[in-house]
Design an enzyme around this catalytic site. Structure first.
Site, short mmCIF file in Angstrom:
data_model
loop_
_atom_site.label_atom_id
_atom_site.label_comp_id
_atom_site.label_asym_id
_atom_site.label_seq_id
_atom_site.Cartn_x
_atom_site.Cartn_y
_atom_site.Cartn_z
N SER A 232 0.78 -1.32 0.04
CA SER A 232 -0.03 -0.02 0.05
C SER A 232 0.89 1.38 0.06
O SER A 232 0.34 2.38 -0.12
CB SER A 232 -1.02 -0.19 1.21
OG SER A 232 -0.13 -0.02 2.30
N LYS A 234 2.66 2.02 2.98
CA LYS A 234 2.81 2.35 4.26
C LYS A 234 4.16 2.50 4.87
O LYS A 234 4.63 3.30 5.48
CB LYS A 234 2.32 1.35 5.20
CG LYS A 234 2.61 -0.09 5.03
CD LYS A 234 1.68 -0.96 5.74
CE LYS A 234 2.28 -2.56 5.86
NZ LYS A 234 2.35 -3.07 4.46
N ALA A 252 13.99 -3.28 12.45
CA ALA A 252 13.56 -4.12 11.62
C ALA A 252 13.08 -5.57 12.48
O ALA A 252 14.10 -5.90 13.07
CB ALA A 252 14.84 -4.49 10.78
N HIS A 270 14.18 -1.75 0.98
CA HIS A 270 14.13 -1.00 1.95
C HIS A 270 15.40 -0.42 2.35
O HIS A 270 15.35 0.87 2.80
CB HIS A 270 13.50 -1.81 3.34
CG HIS A 270 12.06 -2.16 3.37
ND1 HIS A 270 11.22 -1.75 4.41
CD2 HIS A 270 11.14 -2.80 2.30
CE1 HIS A 270 10.17 -1.91 3.89
NE2 HIS A 270 9.82 -2.57 2.71
#
Length: 399
Positions: A232, A234, A252, A270
């Site tokens: 999404s 987020k 994490a 990421h």
């Protein structure tokens, strides 16, 4: 010292000519912005952009009193049009200071990209920093005296603000105003929300700022929960909220999952997205981090924290769940939410919103869905701001 923003947009303005994107289509009326240019006390003009004389007239000013014109943009910046009567534009060499007869002192600030930044001190002692688009101050030394006002590309180069905060040049009372605004962020409420998360604000073209006067600096929410479904956006939204702050600790909770190449690719993506100054900690032991003093925490994500907690209490086995596992999980969730309530750190946490999808086919899947819903509700209850991200768009549920 007064600074009038003749324009607050990117070099091509906003909307960009002939750009069909949604942000440009919405940049009409009060959301339209000319290329950024600053008029300081009617005497100093920073960046001579097309239409500057008309922009000054619309703001109720004249360029007739301008004694010095300085350029900050890289050499491929906006075309320079010199209206009759204005002095020829110049540029101060990096590290040099120019003293004007009007009592203003202008020091050229070296950048990490083409262009020149300017630190201006007024006759009254007020100080502001102006940074051109795409650049961030280089070679900063701590401690630095905080500026009263910073005008910078907060959306395009949030790390510039992070660097200034790291050395103290941007303090708690510094008024941070975003300029060089482009179509990277939609205009209107979305832009206001993104800037507020960075402790910055935007103003319309023609606004006059009194350097050193008190401004209602946007409050950065200290605790934020970002919810959303798979892919999404987020995590991007959560990272965006802290990218203008130095020394963020990225927590994490998923571990490395040795041998899982697909998971390793996700983790790598990421890491590539995050600023190099951030530090990564791989752990599900969140309570000690919340209790400690330190830089902001970004927790990604609570969903994996819950998986680890349910593993630890035997939640997947019905007998163990009934024989103390459920109670043990409730204790862990309560301990976490109490730590969030008491923490003095800035915290942004990410979690999955799974309650709106298909009902899981297994009892363990339904148990996880239910417990994640309870965890999200409990965690959200301790946060000043809660966001739901859908299709990359952030909806403010609280704050």
């Amino acid at each position: 010292m007064d600074v009038t923003l003749l324009g607050t947009g990117a070099p091509a303005g906003l909307p960009r000519p002939d750009c069909p994107c949604a942000a440009c289509a919405a940049a009409q009326g009060e959301y339209a912005r000319a290329a950024t240019a600053l008029l300081v006390d009617g005497a100093l003009l920073l960046d001579l952009t097309p239409g500057a004389a008309f922009a000054a007239a619309r703001a109720g000013h004249s360029l007739a009193g301008v004694r010095q014109v300085l350029l900050s943009h890289p050499h491929d910046g906006p075309a320079v049009e010199v209206p009759a009567g204005l002095p020829q534009p110049g540029r101060v060499p990096d590290g040099r200071e120019l003293a004007l007869l009007t009592g203003h002192r202008v020091r050229a600030v070296a950048l990490d990209a083409p262009g020149t930044g300017y630190a201006v001190t007024g006759p009254d002692g007020g100080r502001f920093l102006y940074v051109p688009p795409g650049g961030a101050p280089g070679g900063l030394e701590a401690p630095a005296e905080p500026y009263d006002l910073i005008l910078a590309d907060v959306v395009g180069r949030p790390d510039a603000l992070a660097r200034l905060r790291a050395v103290g040049a941007a303090g708690p009372t510094t008024d941070v105003v975003a300029v060089h605004l482009d179509h990277d962020a939609p205009p209107g409420p979305e832009l206001t929300r993104r800037l507020a998360a960075a402790g910055a604000r935007a103003v319309p073209d023609g606004t006059t700022l009194a350097v050193g006067s008190y401004e209602d600096v946007p409050d950065v929410p200290r605790r934020t929960l970002v919810l959303g479904g798979a892919r999404s956006g987020k995590s991007v939204e959560a990272e965006r909220r802290l990218e203008s702050f130095p020394d963020v600790v990225y927590v994490a909770t998923g571990g490395s999952r040795g041998g899982d190449t697909e998971w390793a690719a996700r983790v790598g993506a990421h890491r590539e997205r995050r600023p190099g100054s951030w530090r990564t900690v791989e752990t599900c032991d969140l309570v000690p981090l919340l209790k400690d003093e330190g830089p902001p925490l970004l927790v990604d994500c609570l969903s994996l924290w819950l998986t680890d907690a349910m593993d630890a209490v035997g939640a997947w086995d019905d007998a163990e769940w009934a024989d103390g596992g459920e109670r043990a999980l409730r204790d862990r969730v309560r301990e976490l939410t109490e730590a969030v309530r008491a923490t003095r750190r800035t915290v942004v946490a990410v979690s999955n919103e799974v309650g709106s999808g298909i009902v899981p086919a297994t009892a363990s899947g339904r148990r996880y869905r239910d417990e994640l819903g309870r965890l999200n509700a409990a965690f959200a209850g301790e946060c000043e701001q809660v966001l739901l991200v859908v299709a990359g768009q952030a909806l403010v549920l609280r704050g």
